[in-house]
Motif scaffolding. Structure first.
Motif, PDB file in Angstrom:
ATOM      1  N   LEU A  64     -48.671  12.779  43.709  1.00 15.15           N
ATOM      2  CA  LEU A  64     -47.469  11.948  43.690  1.00 15.15           C
ATOM      3  C   LEU A  64     -47.451  11.029  44.901  1.00 15.15           C
ATOM      4  O   LEU A  64     -47.444  11.492  46.041  1.00 15.15           O
ATOM      5  N   PRO A  65     -47.446   9.711  44.692  1.00 13.58           N
ATOM      6  CA  PRO A  65     -47.367   8.795  45.834  1.00 13.58           C
ATOM      7  C   PRO A  65     -45.997   8.859  46.485  1.00 13.58           C
ATOM      8  O   PRO A  65     -45.013   9.303  45.877  1.00 13.58           O
ATOM      9  N   GLU A  66     -45.931   8.431  47.733  1.00 12.31           N
ATOM     10  CA  GLU A  66     -44.659   8.447  48.452  1.00 12.31           C
ATOM     11  C   GLU A  66     -43.649   7.529  47.762  1.00 12.31           C
ATOM     12  O   GLU A  66     -43.982   6.405  47.375  1.00 12.31           O
ATOM     13  N   GLN A  67     -42.409   8.028  47.606  1.00 10.42           N
ATOM     14  CA  GLN A  67     -41.362   7.291  46.895  1.00 10.42           C
ATOM     15  C   GLN A  67     -40.550   6.431  47.872  1.00 10.42           C
ATOM     16  O   GLN A  67     -39.310   6.484  47.900  1.00 10.42           O
ATOM     17  N   LEU A  68     -41.228   5.624  48.655  1.00  6.24           N
ATOM     18  CA  LEU A  68     -40.578   4.863  49.720  1.00  6.24           C
ATOM     19  C   LEU A  68     -39.494   3.936  49.175  1.00  6.24           C
ATOM     20  O   LEU A  68     -38.443   3.772  49.798  1.00  6.24           O
ATOM     21  N   TYR A  69     -39.707   3.374  48.006  1.00 11.05           N
ATOM     22  CA  TYR A  69     -38.743   2.429  47.431  1.00 11.05           C
ATOM     23  C   TYR A  69     -37.423   3.094  47.059  1.00 11.05           C
ATOM     24  O   TYR A  69     -36.397   2.422  46.907  1.00 11.05           O
ATOM     25  N   ARG A  70     -37.417   4.428  46.944  1.00  6.62           N
ATOM     26  CA  ARG A  70     -36.202   5.147  46.576  1.00  6.62           C
ATOM     27  C   ARG A  70     -35.413   5.619  47.798  1.00  6.62           C
ATOM     28  O   ARG A  70     -34.298   6.118  47.656  1.00  6.62           O
ATOM     29  N   TYR A  71     -35.985   5.491  48.986  1.00  6.32           N
ATOM     30  CA  TYR A  71     -35.341   6.022  50.183  1.00  6.32           C
ATOM     31  C   TYR A  71     -34.034   5.288  50.491  1.00  6.32           C
ATOM     32  O   TYR A  71     -33.890   4.083  50.239  1.00  6.32           O
ATOM     33  N   TYR A  72     -33.120   6.017  51.087  1.00  8.23           N
ATOM     34  CA  TYR A  72     -31.903   5.421  51.620  1.00  8.23           C
ATOM     35  C   TYR A  72     -32.277   4.586  52.845  1.00  8.23           C
ATOM     36  O   TYR A  72     -32.933   5.084  53.763  1.00  8.23           O
ATOM     37  N   GLN A  73     -31.892   3.313  52.856  1.00  2.82           N
ATOM     38  CA  GLN A  73     -32.187   2.450  53.992  1.00  2.82           C
ATOM     39  C   GLN A  73     -30.945   2.315  54.856  1.00  2.82           C
ATOM     40  O   GLN A  73     -29.935   1.735  54.436  1.00  2.82           O
ATOM     41  N   GLN A  74     -31.026   2.840  56.056  1.00  2.00           N
ATOM     42  CA  GLN A  74     -29.918   2.744  56.994  1.00  2.00           C
ATOM     43  C   GLN A  74     -29.819   1.311  57.523  1.00  2.00           C
ATOM     44  O   GLN A  74     -30.833   0.717  57.901  1.00  2.00           O
ATOM     45  N   PRO A  75     -28.627   0.737  57.536  1.00  4.18           N
ATOM     46  CA  PRO A  75     -28.488  -0.633  58.051  1.00  4.18           C
ATOM     47  C   PRO A  75     -29.066  -0.760  59.463  1.00  4.18           C
ATOM     48  O   PRO A  75     -28.769   0.050  60.343  1.00  4.18           O
ATOM     49  N   GLY A  76     -29.915  -1.761  59.658  1.00  7.28           N
ATOM     50  CA  GLY A  76     -30.511  -2.007  60.959  1.00  7.28           C
ATOM     51  C   GLY A  76     -31.790  -1.250  61.217  1.00  7.28           C
ATOM     52  O   GLY A  76     -32.413  -1.424  62.272  1.00  7.28           O
ATOM     53  N   SER A  77     -32.217  -0.409  60.276  1.00  5.05           N
ATOM     54  CA  SER A  77     -33.449   0.364  60.445  1.00  5.05           C
ATOM     55  C   SER A  77     -34.428   0.032  59.325  1.00  5.05           C
ATOM     56  O   SER A  77     -34.006  -0.245  58.194  1.00  5.05           O
ATOM     57  N   PRO A  78     -35.724   0.056  59.614  1.00  6.42           N
ATOM     58  CA  PRO A  78     -36.705  -0.172  58.544  1.00  6.42           C
ATOM     59  C   PRO A  78     -36.732   0.990  57.570  1.00  6.42           C
ATOM     60  O   PRO A  78     -36.226   2.085  57.864  1.00  6.42           O
ATOM     61  N   MET A  79     -37.318   0.774  56.416  1.00  2.39           N
ATOM     62  CA  MET A  79     -37.409   1.815  55.402  1.00  2.39           C
ATOM     63  C   MET A  79     -38.222   2.985  55.935  1.00  2.39           C
ATOM     64  O   MET A  79     -39.270   2.809  56.558  1.00  2.39           O
ATOM     65  N   GLY A  80     -37.708   4.195  55.728  1.00  3.32           N
ATOM     66  CA  GLY A  80     -38.413   5.393  56.185  1.00  3.32           C
ATOM     67  C   GLY A  80     -38.113   5.765  57.620  1.00  3.32           C
ATOM     68  O   GLY A  80     -38.732   6.685  58.164  1.00  3.32           O
ATOM     69  N   VAL A  81     -37.149   5.086  58.251  1.00  6.16           N
ATOM     70  CA  VAL A  81     -36.731   5.399  59.624  1.00  6.16           C
ATOM     71  C   VAL A  81     -35.210   5.545  59.629  1.00  6.16           C
ATOM     72  O   VAL A  81     -34.493   4.672  59.129  1.00  6.16           O
ATOM     73  N   TRP A  82     -34.720   6.651  60.197  1.00  7.36           N
ATOM     74  CA  TRP A  82     -33.289   6.907  60.229  1.00  7.36           C
ATOM     75  C   TRP A  82     -32.869   7.386  61.619  1.00  7.36           C
ATOM     76  O   TRP A  82     -33.536   8.242  62.212  1.00  7.36           O
ATOM     77  N   VAL A  83     -31.749   6.877  62.123  1.00  9.10           N
ATOM     78  CA  VAL A  83     -31.154   7.355  63.370  1.00  9.10           C
ATOM     79  C   VAL A  83     -29.925   8.167  62.986  1.00  9.10           C
ATOM     80  O   VAL A  83     -28.972   7.633  62.403  1.00  9.10           O
ATOM     81  N   VAL A  84     -29.928   9.455  63.297  1.00 11.24           N
ATOM     82  CA  VAL A  84     -28.864  10.352  62.844  1.00 11.24           C
ATOM     83  C   VAL A  84     -27.577  10.065  63.623  1.00 11.24           C
ATOM     84  O   VAL A  84     -27.573  10.150  64.859  1.00 11.24           O
ATOM     85  N   PRO A  85     -26.484   9.721  62.939  1.00  8.07           N
ATOM     86  CA  PRO A  85     -25.227   9.419  63.646  1.00  8.07           C
ATOM     87  C   PRO A  85     -24.592  10.677  64.238  1.00  8.07           C
ATOM     88  O   PRO A  85     -24.910  11.805  63.854  1.00  8.07           O
ATOM     89  N   LYS A  86     -23.680  10.453  65.158  1.00  8.69           N
ATOM     90  CA  LYS A  86     -22.902  11.549  65.732  1.00  8.69           C
ATOM     91  C   LYS A  86     -22.148  12.281  64.624  1.00  8.69           C
ATOM     92  O   LYS A  86     -21.603  11.659  63.712  1.00  8.69           O
TER      93      LYS A  86
END
Length: 217
Positions: A130-152
């Motif tokens: 199974l290839p990585e489902q990058l297109y389905r990821y949640y995109q956090q505003p201001g961050s590239p796809m596949g990168v998330w900054v966890v909020p407080k």
């Protein structure tokens, strides 16, 4: 579901410490008496952020302030910088290949890895077909796809069956007030017969896995 395989299997009945993360108001889920915070590697039960009628069970990967990177099916974590003179950098989460397993998805045998997530040593599965489902990821505003900054006040949760888990990669962050408790032990584990040709009802257990009873590792 099978999203936490190989750690948890369908048919496992889980004991949950509901006060592990505080005594909460049952209506608004506000913490009344704090007793602890989720740690990296904890298996937690929480209310599905997209459907409050459903409880989910996943592993905590990211803590508030962490940067989580998941690219090429590889997990990287940059821990939060909490006043250190030198802030942490993103590092790949250590893992070691174990081998092919008996777990399958659409006929494909899954690969098993041993992963060291903080102080927790556990196993994960990956689907080589199974290839990585990058297109389905949640995109956090201001961050590239596949990168998330966890909020407080939030956490990043993932299933151990990495290619077969609907988790924070797809729907975002788990709010702290959604926490139900920490999964700590398996008190019984049933097997079920899902063979379409069998006369045995699929909803009725046909065996007990006594070897699975005990604390979750």
């Amino acid at each position: 579901s099978g999203s936490m395989q190989p750690t948890l299997l369908p048919g496992d009945f889980i004991g949950v410490e509901k006060f592990a993360y505080g005594l909460r108001d049952p209506i608004f889920h506000k913490t009344l008496i704090p007793t602890g915070k989720p740690q990296r590697g904890d298996i937690t039960v929480f209310i599905d952020p997209s459907n409050p009628k459903i409880d989910l069970i996943k592993r905590v990967v990211g803590l508030p302030g962490d940067t989580i990177i998941y690219q090429n099916k590889t997990l990287y974590i940059k821990p939060a910088c909490n006043g250190q003179k030198v802030c942490p950098v993103a590092q790949e989460v250590p893992k070691q290949y174990v081998g092919l397993t008996n777990f399958t998805e659409l006929g494909t045998q899954l690969n098993e890895y041993k992963e060291q997530l903080g102080k927790v040593n556990h196993h994960i599965l990956r689907d080589p077909a199974l290839p990585e489902q990058l297109y389905r990821y949640y995109q956090q505003p201001g961050s590239p796809m596949g990168v998330w900054v966890v909020p407080k006040g939030h956490y990043f949760a993932m299933g151990d069956n990495r290619d077969n888990s609907l988790d924070s990669r797809y729907w975002g962050f788990m709010p702290e007030q959604n926490l139900v408790g920490k999964a700590t032990f398996i008190w019984i584990s049933f097997t079920f017969n899902h063979n379409a040709d069998s006369m045995w009802p699929h909803w009725l257990p046909n065996g007990v896995r006594f070897n699975r009873i005990g604390r979750i590792h």
